[in-house]
Design a protein around this motif. Structure first.
Motif, PDB file in Angstrom:
ATOM      1  N   TRP A 255       1.176  -1.361   0.032  1.00 44.01           N
ATOM      2  CA  TRP A 255      -0.368  -0.008  -0.040  1.00 44.01           C
ATOM      3  C   TRP A 255       0.928   1.129   0.132  1.00 44.01           C
ATOM      4  O   TRP A 255       1.816   1.314   0.710  1.00 44.01           O
ATOM      5  N   ARG A 256       0.756   2.056  -1.041  1.00 44.64           N
ATOM      6  CA  ARG A 256       1.552   2.902  -1.052  1.00 44.64           C
ATOM      7  C   ARG A 256       0.402   4.296  -0.644  1.00 44.64           C
ATOM      8  O   ARG A 256      -0.574   4.838  -0.808  1.00 44.64           O
ATOM      9  N   LEU A 257       1.278   5.335   0.601  1.00 40.26           N
ATOM     10  CA  LEU A 257       0.631   6.277   1.547  1.00 40.26           C
ATOM     11  C   LEU A 257       0.243   7.015   0.787  1.00 40.26           C
ATOM     12  O   LEU A 257       0.831   7.302  -0.322  1.00 40.26           O
ATOM     13  N   GLY A 258      -0.526   7.655   0.815  1.00 34.35           N
ATOM     14  CA  GLY A 258      -2.087   8.798   0.342  1.00 34.35           C
ATOM     15  C   GLY A 258      -2.698   8.275  -1.059  1.00 34.35           C
ATOM     16  O   GLY A 258      -3.377   9.020  -1.595  1.00 34.35           O
ATOM     17  N   LEU A 259      -3.168   7.021  -0.752  1.00 34.54           N
ATOM     18  CA  LEU A 259      -3.448   6.248  -2.135  1.00 34.54           C
ATOM     19  C   LEU A 259      -5.505   6.884  -2.134  1.00 34.54           C
ATOM     20  O   LEU A 259      -6.202   7.131  -2.786  1.00 34.54           O
ATOM     21  N   PHE A 260      -5.590   7.015  -0.529  1.00 38.16           N
ATOM     22  CA  PHE A 260      -6.647   7.591  -0.020  1.00 38.16           C
ATOM     23  C   PHE A 260      -7.244   9.383  -0.076  1.00 38.16           C
ATOM     24  O   PHE A 260      -7.633  10.242  -0.267  1.00 38.16           O
ATOM     25  N   THR A 261      -6.076   9.502   1.098  1.00 42.35           N
ATOM     26  CA  THR A 261      -5.687  11.035   1.834  1.00 42.35           C
ATOM     27  C   THR A 261      -5.393  11.677   0.708  1.00 42.35           C
ATOM     28  O   THR A 261      -5.791  13.463   0.227  1.00 42.35           O
ATOM     29  N   ASN A 262      -4.450  11.601  -0.458  1.00 41.85           N
ATOM     30  CA  ASN A 262      -4.016  12.042  -1.538  1.00 41.85           C
ATOM     31  C   ASN A 262      -4.620  11.778  -2.822  1.00 41.85           C
ATOM     32  O   ASN A 262      -3.417  11.635  -3.984  1.00 41.85           O
ATOM     33  N   ALA A 263      -5.573  11.580  -3.263  1.00 39.13           N
ATOM     34  CA  ALA A 263      -5.559  10.461  -4.342  1.00 39.13           C
ATOM     35  C   ALA A 263      -5.935  11.369  -5.559  1.00 39.13           C
ATOM     36  O   ALA A 263      -5.547  11.019  -6.472  1.00 39.13           O
ATOM     37  N   THR A 264      -6.059  12.520  -5.148  1.00 30.98           N
ATOM     38  CA  THR A 264      -6.344  13.491  -6.647  1.00 30.98           C
ATOM     39  C   THR A 264      -5.143  13.985  -7.059  1.00 30.98           C
ATOM     40  O   THR A 264      -4.576  13.649  -8.686  1.00 30.98           O
ATOM     41  N   PHE A 265      -3.529  13.644  -6.300  1.00 30.23           N
ATOM     42  CA  PHE A 265      -2.453  14.247  -6.418  1.00 30.23           C
ATOM     43  C   PHE A 265      -2.108  12.416  -7.305  1.00 30.23           C
ATOM     44  O   PHE A 265      -1.147  13.218  -8.033  1.00 30.23           O
ATOM     45  N   MET A 266      -2.778  11.265  -6.290  1.00 27.73           N
ATOM     46  CA  MET A 266      -2.090  10.308  -6.850  1.00 27.73           C
ATOM     47  C   MET A 266      -2.170   9.945  -8.239  1.00 27.73           C
ATOM     48  O   MET A 266      -1.268   9.316  -8.976  1.00 27.73           O
ATOM     49  N   TYR A 267      -3.616  10.350  -8.915  1.00 29.00           N
ATOM     50  CA  TYR A 267      -4.277   9.741  -9.757  1.00 29.00           C
ATOM     51  C   TYR A 267      -3.934  11.362 -10.743  1.00 29.00           C
ATOM     52  O   TYR A 267      -4.909  10.777 -11.782  1.00 29.00           O
ATOM     53  N   ARG A 268      -4.021  12.055 -10.409  1.00 24.85           N
ATOM     54  CA  ARG A 268      -3.489  13.184 -11.410  1.00 24.85           C
ATOM     55  C   ARG A 268      -5.077  13.398 -11.855  1.00 24.85           C
ATOM     56  O   ARG A 268      -5.127  14.250 -12.683  1.00 24.85           O
ATOM     57  N   SER A 269      -6.070  13.111 -11.212  1.00 22.35           N
ATOM     58  CA  SER A 269      -7.753  13.231 -11.713  1.00 22.35           C
ATOM     59  C   SER A 269      -8.600  13.038  -9.919  1.00 22.35           C
ATOM     60  O   SER A 269      -7.769  12.790  -8.944  1.00 22.35           O
ATOM     61  N   MET A 270      -9.462  14.066 -10.311  1.00 15.73           N
ATOM     62  CA  MET A 270     -10.663  13.323  -9.135  1.00 15.73           C
ATOM     63  C   MET A 270     -11.122  11.679  -9.464  1.00 15.73           C
ATOM     64  O   MET A 270     -11.478  11.551 -10.064  1.00 15.73           O
ATOM     65  N   THR A 271     -10.863  11.641  -7.814  1.00 18.82           N
ATOM     66  CA  THR A 271     -10.883  10.197  -8.167  1.00 18.82           C
ATOM     67  C   THR A 271     -11.982   9.432  -7.460  1.00 18.82           C
ATOM     68  O   THR A 271     -12.148  10.593  -6.122  1.00 18.82           O
ATOM     69  N   ARG A 272     -12.905   8.910  -7.168  1.00 22.46           N
ATOM     70  CA  ARG A 272     -14.509   8.420  -6.353  1.00 22.46           C
ATOM     71  C   ARG A 272     -13.317   7.333  -5.178  1.00 22.46           C
ATOM     72  O   ARG A 272     -12.789   6.660  -5.922  1.00 22.46           O
ATOM     73  N   LEU A 273     -13.199   7.059  -4.725  1.00 22.31           N
ATOM     74  CA  LEU A 273     -12.964   6.922  -3.289  1.00 22.31           C
ATOM     75  C   LEU A 273     -13.806   5.420  -3.429  1.00 22.31           C
ATOM     76  O   LEU A 273     -15.626   5.324  -3.138  1.00 22.31           O
ATOM     77  N   PRO A 274     -13.276   4.077  -2.250  1.00 26.01           N
ATOM     78  CA  PRO A 274     -14.534   3.061  -2.794  1.00 26.01           C
ATOM     79  C   PRO A 274     -15.727   3.271  -1.416  1.00 26.01           C
ATOM     80  O   PRO A 274     -15.123   4.372  -0.060  1.00 26.01           O
ATOM     81  N   ASP A 275     -16.641   2.316  -1.597  1.00 24.61           N
ATOM     82  CA  ASP A 275     -17.237   3.131   0.271  1.00 24.61           C
ATOM     83  C   ASP A 275     -17.210   2.120   0.664  1.00 24.61           C
ATOM     84  O   ASP A 275     -17.507   2.904   2.166  1.00 24.61           O
ATOM     85  N   VAL A 276     -16.551   1.359   0.927  1.00 22.44           N
ATOM     86  CA  VAL A 276     -16.308  -0.024   1.828  1.00 22.44           C
ATOM     87  C   VAL A 276     -15.326  -0.558   1.616  1.00 22.44           C
ATOM     88  O   VAL A 276     -14.667  -0.768   0.085  1.00 22.44           O
ATOM     89  N   CYS A 277     -14.506  -0.476   3.122  1.00 24.56           N
ATOM     90  CA  CYS A 277     -12.983  -1.375   2.804  1.00 24.56           C
ATOM     91  C   CYS A 277     -13.382  -2.450   3.275  1.00 24.56           C
ATOM     92  O   CYS A 277     -13.547  -2.528   4.709  1.00 24.56           O
ATOM     93  N   ILE A 278     -13.384  -3.477   2.663  1.00 26.40           N
ATOM     94  CA  ILE A 278     -12.890  -5.126   3.430  1.00 26.40           C
ATOM     95  C   ILE A 278     -11.799  -5.910   3.169  1.00 26.40           C
ATOM     96  O   ILE A 278     -10.982  -6.135   2.148  1.00 26.40           O
TER      97      ILE A 278
END
Length: 299
Positions: free
Chosen positions: A198-221
């Motif tokens: 897991w790379r730090l920032g995949l959720f907390t800095n998703a816009t920078f990591m993916y270079r665009s607005m990103t929809r986060l998951p609704d639930v993590c299992i």
């Protein structure tokens, strides 16, 4: 006088001064004036049913007849009405304790046979897992399966509701031995999986990591909330920071405090992980199938 003129005169007389027979038996008058136009007959029935005759201090009221359908225009179905119906349907599903029947997916015997009750050695016990431990045998902690069943049913119900509302589910696992099974489970129910580092920032800095607005998951299992024997998975903290719902299987050496829906259980044994994967998959599919059925009913 022709029959049609006679019927028209009857209707005109009844509309101007309705009698008791017109009020209580509107169909009888229409049958007499059968040669009159259907529109005039329908108007007559509606006028009669909306009139009251007071005789001897008694009020006679009549239920509107089926002739109203001749004048009633069908209401157009707008997108707002459909949206309100869908929202109402989803809200009604929340009022049922077990809307999808997830409580019938497993029994205590299933949990026992899958070795869900087996924990780690007593020396690895996390302090906050003590309430979920039934006892200790030969230095190994035994998890209370009755509490596991309660938490598991709640988590499956939440997962089914999220899938019912077209939510995104992300399976997360760091155990290499179970990675393929977890990925196959996510693929089977049309969801996503992350079983690598897991790379730090995949959720907390998703816009920078993916270079665009990103929809986060609704639930993590989480099929295991640890990166290794001692360190907690980084995604657990990021999901909590971004207010993403988390469902996690927590072993006796795990910290259940920031997991939204913790499930006390064995997260190492293949049979236990396989059981959890099957239950999660069935719950997601139940939610999606029920939504397809309800949506087709609305249409």
């Amino acid at each position: 006088m022709s029959a049609s003129r006679f019927g028209a005169k009857i209707l005109q007389a009844c509309l101007s001064n309705p009698c008791k027979r017109c009020i209580l038996e509107p169909h009888a008058v229409i049958s007499k004036a059968s040669n009159a136009s259907p529109l005039a007959a329908a108007k007559h029935t509606i006028a009669v049913t909306q009139t009251r005759l007071f005789t001897n201090h008694r009020s006679y009221s009549v239920i509107p007849s089926a002739a109203d359908d001749l004048l009633r225009k069908p209401e157009p179905v707008s997108q707002s009405n459909v949206g309100q119906s869908i929202t109402q349907l989803q809200n009604d599903a929340l009022l049922t304790e077990d809307y999808f029947g997830v409580g019938d997916l497993f029994t205590l015997d299933d949990l026992f046979e899958a070795r869900v009750h087996l924990g780690h050695k007593e020396g690895l016990r996390h302090a906050h897992m003590t309430p979920y431990i039934y006892g200790n045998r030969l230095g190994q902690d035994i998890i209370d399966l009755e509490q596991t069943a309660i938490h598991l049913k709640l988590a499956l119900n939440v997962l089914a509701h999220i899938a019912y509302r077209q939510g995104l589910c992300l399976f997360i696992c760091r155990n290499r031995r179970n990675a393929i099974l977890v990925e196959e489970t996510a693929q089977a129910c049309g969801e996503y999986a992350h079983c690598r580092n897991w790379r730090l920032g995949l959720f907390t800095n998703a816009t920078f990591m993916y270079r665009s607005m990103t929809r986060l998951p609704d639930v993590c299992i989480f099929l295991g909330t640890l990166d290794n024997v001692f360190a907690q998975h980084k995604a657990v903290h990021e999901a909590a920071k971004m207010q993403v719902i988390s469902i996690g299987v927590v072993d006796t050496n795990s910290d259940p405090r920031i997991i939204a829906y913790p499930i006390p259980g064995n997260d190492d044994t293949p049979s236990s992980v396989k059981l959890f994967c099957n239950l999660f998959k069935k719950s997601i599919l139940l939610g999606k199938e029920r939504w397809t059925k309800d949506e087709s009913f609305l249409k």
